[in-house]
Design a protein around this motif. Sequence first.
Motif, PDB file in Angstrom:
ATOM      1  N   PRO A 122       0.811  -1.217   0.000  1.00 43.03           N
ATOM      2  CA  PRO A 122       0.000   0.000   0.000  1.00 43.03           C
ATOM      3  C   PRO A 122       0.847   1.271   0.000  1.00 43.03           C
ATOM      4  CG  PRO A 122       0.074  -0.965   2.202  1.00 43.03           C
ATOM      5  CD  PRO A 122       0.786  -1.912   1.298  1.00 43.03           C
ATOM      6  N   SER A 123       2.153   1.130   0.341  1.00 43.08           N
ATOM      7  CA  SER A 123       2.999   2.315   0.475  1.00 43.08           C
ATOM      8  C   SER A 123       4.364   2.061  -0.141  1.00 43.08           C
ATOM      9  CB  SER A 123       3.204   2.658   1.950  1.00 43.08           C
ATOM     10  OG  SER A 123       1.987   2.650   2.637  1.00 43.08           O
ATOM     11  N   PHE A 124       4.955   3.120  -0.652  1.00 44.50           N
ATOM     12  CA  PHE A 124       6.335   3.036  -1.121  1.00 44.50           C
ATOM     13  C   PHE A 124       7.229   2.931   0.103  1.00 44.50           C
ATOM     14  CE2 PHE A 124       3.982   4.655  -4.580  1.00 44.50           C
ATOM     15  CZ  PHE A 124       4.598   4.117  -5.695  1.00 44.50           C
ATOM     16  N   GLY A 125       8.108   1.933   0.099  1.00 38.18           N
ATOM     17  CA  GLY A 125       8.942   1.670   1.270  1.00 38.18           C
ATOM     18  C   GLY A 125       8.471   0.428   2.009  1.00 38.18           C
ATOM     19  N   ASP A 132       2.891   9.132   4.507  1.00 36.15           N
ATOM     20  CA  ASP A 132       3.527   7.901   4.984  1.00 36.15           C
ATOM     21  C   ASP A 132       3.722   6.890   3.851  1.00 36.15           C
ATOM     22  OD1 ASP A 132       3.561   9.005   7.504  1.00 36.15           O
ATOM     23  OD2 ASP A 132       1.637   8.111   8.071  1.00 36.15           O
ATOM     24  N   GLY A 133       4.189   7.389   2.736  1.00 35.64           N
ATOM     25  CA  GLY A 133       4.495   6.521   1.603  1.00 35.64           C
ATOM     26  C   GLY A 133       3.295   6.090   0.786  1.00 35.64           C
ATOM     27  N   THR A 134       2.103   6.465   1.223  1.00 37.70           N
ATOM     28  CA  THR A 134       0.887   6.014   0.534  1.00 37.70           C
ATOM     29  C   THR A 134       0.358   7.099  -0.402  1.00 37.70           C
ATOM     30  OG1 THR A 134       0.320   4.786   2.524  1.00 37.70           O
ATOM     31  CG2 THR A 134      -1.437   5.071   0.887  1.00 37.70           C
ATOM     32  N   PRO A 135       0.167   6.761  -1.681  1.00 40.71           N
ATOM     33  CA  PRO A 135      -0.427   7.751  -2.594  1.00 40.71           C
ATOM     34  C   PRO A 135      -1.822   8.138  -2.088  1.00 40.71           C
ATOM     35  CG  PRO A 135       0.440   5.867  -3.805  1.00 40.71           C
ATOM     36  CD  PRO A 135       0.471   5.501  -2.351  1.00 40.71           C
TER      37      PRO A 135
END
Lengths: 755, 154
Positions: free
Chosen positions: A237-240, A679-682
């Motif tokens: 769900p998030s980058f990272g 938090d890394g989430t689009p």
Amino acid sequence: MSKVKTGIGRRSFIKSVSLAGGGLIIGFSWLGCARNTEEAEKELGMQMPDEWFELNGYLKIGDNGIVTIYSPNPEIGQNVKTSMPMIVAEELDVDWNNVLVEQAPLNTAIFTRQLAGGSQSIRQGWESLRMAGATARQMLLTAAASQWEVPVSELSVEKGVISHSGSDRTIGYGEIAKAAVKVEVPEEVELKNNGDFKIIGTSRKNVDAKKIVTGQPLYGLDIHRDDMLIAMIVQPPSFGMEFKNMDAEKAKEMPGIKDVFTIDTYPEDMEKEWSDTGAFSKLVVVVGDSTWQVMQAKKALKVEWDLNPEMVKQIEILEKSPGLMDSGGLENSDIHNSLMAQVGSKKSEMIRKDGNPEAAFKNAARVIERSYSCPFLAHNCMEPMNFFANVTGDKAELVGPIQTPEFAEKSINKRLGIDLENIDIQMTRMGGGFGRRLYGHFVIEAAVISQKMGAPIKLVYTREDDMTNGVYRPAYHVTYRAALDGNNNLTGFHVNAGGMSESPLFANRFPAGAIDNYLAESWAVESNISIGAFRAPRSNFIAGAEQSFLDELAEEMGKDPIEFRLDMLKRAKNDPVGENNDYDPARFAGVLELVRDKSGWNNGNSSQSRGVSAYYCHNSYVAQVLDLTLKNNEPVIGKVICAVDCGIVVNPDAAKNMVEGGTIDGIGHGLYSQLSFKDGTPQQSNFDTYRLIRHREAPKQIDVHFIDNGIDPTGLGEPPYPPVIGALANALYKATGKRMYKQPFISELQGDFKT
Amino acid sequence: MAEFNITINGKKLKVDVDPSTPLLWVLRDHLKLVGTKYGCGIAQCGACTVHLNGSAVRSCQIPISSVTDNKVTTIEGLSENGDHPVQEAWLEHDVPQCGYCQAGQIMTAAAFLKSNPKPSDEEIETAMNGNICRCGTYTRIKAAVKTASNSHIV
């Protein structure tokens, strides 16, 4: 006429001649030759031939004179499927009404550059396409001359019919094609003079238009095979973040679901191609009978995700930022923006320096400094990413929308160990490309899934999968400084540009070359958000910023914005600074003068707020004047006047369509679109939250004027996009009294811009 | 799974699918009528537009169980030979670039012109506002709708 060596395509000609041998050539359209033939007979009123003769890899001629031309390059909406065959037909000298077009598959033995990117299809295909037509024409003439025992020089061709000047003999291409196949490929052929063009420069309709408006299967997502399964992915769900574990029991028991498993698209030891950009290598895959069933099973999956230590480690600079201390390396847009604003001055690398910019700024009576920025963008092709794969034993059949089939083939070879000659890649018409489909990770994913399932599968991304999958247009930031002396003369210019995670700088473009003291600096900030080329990469931001700055500068200097640019271009032409300026000042000035005249700029020919901009990229020049009014803080764009120098225009009405589309695309993204992160989430994953320009917001009118200079064609798919954002910003300034520094402008206009 | 009797493009058909399956996926996956496109799945882009008893609807939002005996028309059934005035106008203006959204645009335009045969520019823009064209063919779409509106046979 100009003589051209046929060397470039020699390999293909030799190969196809030996292939042809007078026999029937089977069409390789994925829709099947039979169907095409049937449709052509019905829709075009063409009689299909009994026999086809392939004179080279680009074309075949039927015994009744019907010609099939293979369009080599991927079609993403730029209309090369019409314009590339037009170029072949021109030199072949056939009636366009007798031409059928088929998409060629990937064939590196015949075609030199089967790629949709950089607005280069026509520019780089220009010579080989002409040669393909001219070579076949020459072979047909040679065969006719030999049959009639007369010199080739006494023959002429009109619409596929050869005539002999010394007698009343005529013969159609279809009748002589069988003999022509046996003629040796000429070492040299003559190409037409521009003045003799009969097809190039005339408007021809999109060859797929009828199929499009009647809903015929054309796109990758339309592919169907009887035994085909549907595969979909579940990504972090998030980058990272990365996959940790899952509970797939419930999903596996759902109706129609065949399997749920994980794949590693790019194992660490795999040698990647440049096109193997993907945010998430490890994916959860759900395979089932139908799309809806798989979509439901995706929702029933329980997947746990973990921080990906590699991805978090990448962003060393970010980790030092206080805002990221508690986020564990997951990125936020507000941090991006503040970092970009701070880093440029500290971390820059000098790319170009002319004269003594330091002294110019030190001695300046006035320094004007402005900074511009833009957010990440998703490509959002209307047709989400997808691909069909059928991997069986040591063979792979791949069909779908891909801008870089040649690289995908190499990647499949490396990932699955299948020999290149056993990999068959066919290209469907694409529901948009915009650079997104340069990065063919989805082709590899589809192949890996098919191999694992031992079945043909169609990989389908949902809109949400597509929009949150990365490969974004980077976020950029640029600061411009101008030094003015006591007489308001421009004495120094400084550009400092960077982004997450690449710089948008083009150090050798205008206004480099026009200013004695010039400094260009570049920087980049690491990020774990994956980026890629987006229509007019880098230019799509920096053109608008630069052209806004020049507008503001002209105003500060008390000059007309067009005259200001023309004066600088005069300097760049007559007494250029530096040697590496990559633009032609005369052609650049040409589009500005044309747009000035066509818009009635000097006559104050508009009651609306008006902005101008001009830019050079992809070997072409575009200038635009944009008129707008404001209604409840929303811009209503009245008219955009475009002046374009892309050399010879192959298909004028289609080229006009491309300029209109690029103009609307640029306005839309500069004004409305952004992809932000928490938090890394689009924070946007579908069109309810991601704003794309719509009908009501489009300009009421777009006028397009081309420079007629007979220069070989240059790019057109991308050049209309970048400058219009500058024209828009400058018109918005006229309407509001406020300069636009941050994209999307709508947030600045409505005063709710969140950093 | 359940059996549904539906009428698509004048043909009575039977499908055996989960009742929640949207009409869009019944058309595309089960009936192989792939002219109706998937773009967003949440009624935001208009690529999946079909006619339900003559009105333009988003097929991604209509479960097959609610179609019942309503008449569905897709782009494949808009005209017999692809010669509906809206389709003709699209060809005349050579509207498409990538072409993916155009079936939805045409279906919206065809239903709209039936209810408003002589629209103003503003009415066209408003009627078409729910259909996204990522390539930006909006000015041509508007011109084509105007041409079709002048054809007197919509």
